[in-house]
Each structure stands twice: as structure tokens, then as C-alpha cells.
Design an enzyme around this catalytic site. Structure first.
Site, PDB file in Angstrom:
ATOM      1  N   GLU A 161       0.834  -1.206   0.000  1.00 28.56           N
ATOM      2  CA  GLU A 161       0.000   0.000   0.000  1.00 28.56           C
ATOM      3  C   GLU A 161       0.876   1.267   0.000  1.00 28.56           C
ATOM      4  O   GLU A 161       1.030   1.932   1.009  1.00 28.56           O
ATOM      5  CB  GLU A 161      -0.956   0.009   1.197  1.00 28.56           C
ATOM      6  CG  GLU A 161      -2.035  -1.064   1.089  1.00 28.56           C
ATOM      7  CD  GLU A 161      -3.114  -0.942   2.154  1.00 28.56           C
ATOM      8  OE1 GLU A 161      -4.274  -1.288   1.868  1.00 28.56           O
ATOM      9  OE2 GLU A 161      -2.796  -0.513   3.290  1.00 28.56           O
ATOM     10  N   GLU A 268      -6.249  -7.192  -1.329  1.00 27.71           N
ATOM     11  CA  GLU A 268      -6.826  -7.063   0.008  1.00 27.71           C
ATOM     12  C   GLU A 268      -8.271  -6.610  -0.115  1.00 27.71           C
ATOM     13  O   GLU A 268      -8.570  -5.652  -0.824  1.00 27.71           O
ATOM     14  CB  GLU A 268      -6.067  -6.027   0.851  1.00 27.71           C
ATOM     15  CG  GLU A 268      -4.669  -6.412   1.246  1.00 27.71           C
ATOM     16  CD  GLU A 268      -4.072  -5.430   2.255  1.00 27.71           C
ATOM     17  OE1 GLU A 268      -4.844  -4.802   3.011  1.00 27.71           O
ATOM     18  OE2 GLU A 268      -2.840  -5.296   2.273  1.00 27.71           O
TER      19      GLU A 268
END
Length: 335
Positions: A161, A268
């Protein structure tokens, strides 16, 4: 005779089973699992039978696990572990059960995410060139250890991320030239071990179209090398229901494929553990959106730590019930 031979060859060609690489990936990040087991947490099937958590996930249609790697982690059960040795051990265990493997490099001693991209303590004072070399060396070392253990890795994330970059401040998006070099060091290390492994660059907020265009336009300008765009998708964190954001996710997936000529994967996803029907619907919609990406460019969907039941982890977006049983929401992964 010639006609018979042609017919046999035709039938043989189209009866060859699809390889793993052609199958839609359905799975989860399960990196907490060994720590949960070490603290005595037990997993049960719906009939109350005690079972391996990996088997419970496999029974619900999952075929892939994602494992995070820290550089020099602590032994804290929730924010530590994830060393090279532990990663190899868990990857080998999962592979023996038939799971495909994704490795996720955080390039930190603990969690790296949009709010923090802390350098490992051992790399803290290195000049940039040596920092870049450590990215290569760490990646190469872990991937070589996996290869020596006969783990077949399909995907590797270079960073976790990273909309604001990684290894701050040197690898911040305030300095794209340096960030591009760090990402390419990770890519080169993976490919030096196995060219067939697909390298993923991963951002959060999968429904935020402008965030992705800004980041990957810059990555393109810096000639960053990667194979797959990874997305996180958590409507919960932006205080919205998935019905308000799924259309943007769908558009973004297709836009990314067209704009950058890359494959896409939701690495995710998660919903509230105590809102079972809503989380199941979220998963079904997400899987459908990725499956519908044209030309099989949508590779799969992975839940983040479904087995990380809240009483152990404190994590509200797990997909496990308080009695140690998997949430019915995970039935969304069944064919």
C-alpha cells in the site's frame, strides 16, 4: 487416417487441464496464523470439528495465500514475526496443501501502509545508493530461501500500500526518481531468482480512480517495471457501504488495464465480521468485478486475514465468528 490423427490432436489440445496461472485466484493473507496457533487459538468447522484453518479456507474455495515479510521483526504476536524463516515455513506448509503463493514485502521491521512507511532500523542511516542495494539484497535473499525450499512463488509485492511511496523519506512520492529506483531494485531481485514470478505494485483505496492514475502515470514516467497492479478495497475505512463504491472499483479495474496494459488483482478486501450478509455480498460483488475484467486480465481476489478472529486480533474486518468457526461470508469464494 489423417482425419483421425487431426481429430485426436484437437481433442488432446483442448483436454489439457488449465495451469495454475490460468485459474482465478481466490484466497487470503493468513500471516497471523502461526502466531494464533502458538497462543493456543483453535479453529473449528461449522459442525464443531477442530480443523486446520488452512483446510477450512480451502474447503470454502480458496486456492491462494498471501504472506507478508518484515526485515528484522520483533516477537510481538500481532505486529512482529514475519521473518524470512517464518515466511518460508508457512509458505511451504500452504503449498503442500495445494495453495498458490504470494509474497508481500513491507520493507520495514513492522507494518507498512499509507500512513507509515518506516525504514528498517538497520537501514535507517544508509545513503540512498546503499538503501537501494539493501532493497535488492533483502528481496533476493528471501526469494532465494523460498526457492531453495522448493516453494513456487507466483506473485511478489514490492511494497505494501504505497500511494505515498515507501522507505520514507528517501522513497516518498515527493521524490519519484528515487522511488522508481527502489521499486526497480525490488523487481530486478525477484526476476533474478525467477523470471516467471509476477511483480505487483500495490495501492490502497481501489475505488479511488484519480489516486491510481496519479501514481501509475508517475510510475510510467519513471519507467518502473512491474507486471500487476494490486488494489486494496475496504469500503469500511471510507465509511461507505460497498454499494456506494463498487461501480468505481469496476471502472478503475478496467481503466487500469486499458491505460497501463497491466493485469489487475484485488490483493486485500474485507468487511465487518458481525455483518455477515453484507460482507458476503461485498465479496461476491468484488469477485464479479474482477472476473469481468476483459481478456482474463483480472487475476483474483484475496481477503485480508479472514482467520484473524477479533478476540485474538482486535481486527473488526476478519471473517471469523467468536466461536472459532469461519464466517458464512466466506462462502462467496466457493464456485
Amino acid at each position: 487416417m489423417k482425419k483421425i490423427i487431426v481429430t485426436i490432436l484437437f481433442l488432446a489440445l483442448f483436454s489439457i487441464p488449465k495451469s495454475n496461472a490460468q485459474e482465478f485466484s481466490k484466497g487470503a493473507d493468513v500471516t497471523w496464523l502461526p502466531q494464533m496457533e502458538a497462543t493456543g487459538y483453535q479453529f473449528f468447522d461449522t459442525d464443531g470439528t477442530k480443523k486446520d484453518a488452512l483446510q477450512l479456507l480451502k474447503d470454502r474455495g480458496m486456492n491462494t495465500v498471501r504472506l507478508r515479510v518484515f526485515v528484522n521483526p520483533s516477537d510481538d504476536p500481532r505486529s512482529g514475526h514475519c521473518s524470512k524463516e517464518e515466511t518460508v515455513e508457512l509458505a511451504l506448509r500452504a503449498q503442500k496443501m495445494g495453495f498458490r503463493i504470494m509474497i508481500n514485502f513491507h520493507y520495514s521491521d513492522s507494518w507498512a501502509d499509507p500512513g507509515k512507511q518506516n525504514k528498517p532500523a538497520a537501514w535507517k542511516d544508509l545513503p540512498f545508493d546503499k538503501l537501494a542495494n539493501e532493497v535488492y539484497n533483502h528481496t533476493f535473499e528471501v526469494m532465494t530461501a523460498l526457492q531453495k525450499a522448493n516453494v513456487k512463488t507466483e506473485w511478489v509485492q514490492v511494497g505494501n500500500e504505497i500511494p505515498g511511496g515507501m522507505l520514507w523519506p528517501e522513497g516518498s512520492t515527493d521524490n519519484w526518481v528515487q522511488l522508481g529506483k527502489l521499486l526497480n531494485k525490488g523487481y530486478d531481485a525477484v526476476k533474478a531468482v525467477d523470471k516467471a514470478i509476477k511483480v505487483i505494485v500495490h495501492l490502497d483505496e481501489g475505488d479511488n480512480i484519480q489516486k491510481y492514475r496519479t501514481f501509475y502515470d508517475n510510475a510510467t514516467a519513471q519507467k518502473v517495471r512491474y507486471d500487476v497492479i494490486g488494489l486494496s478495497y475496504y469500503p469500511f475505512w471510507v465509511k461507505k457501504d460497498y454499494t456506494e463504491t463498487i461501480a468505481n472499483l469496476e471502472f478503475n479495474l478496467n481503466d487500469l488495464v486499458k491505460r497501463y496494459n497491466k493485469e489487475v488483482m484485488v490483493v486485500e478486501v474485507g468487511g465487518e465480521y458481525d455483518k455477515v450478509e453484507n460482507t458476503k455480498a461485498l465479496l461476491e460483488a468484488t469477485i464479479k468485478a474482477v472476473r469481468n475484467v476483459p481478456n482474463n486480465k483480472g487475476l483474483g481476489v484475496l481477503y485480508w486475514e479472514p482467520q484473524g478472529e477479533k478476540s485474538w486480533s482486535g481486527y473488526n474486518l476478519s471473517a471469523w465468528l467468536p466461536d472459532g468457526k469461519p464466517s458464512p461470508a466466506l462462502d462467496a469464494f466457493k464456485d
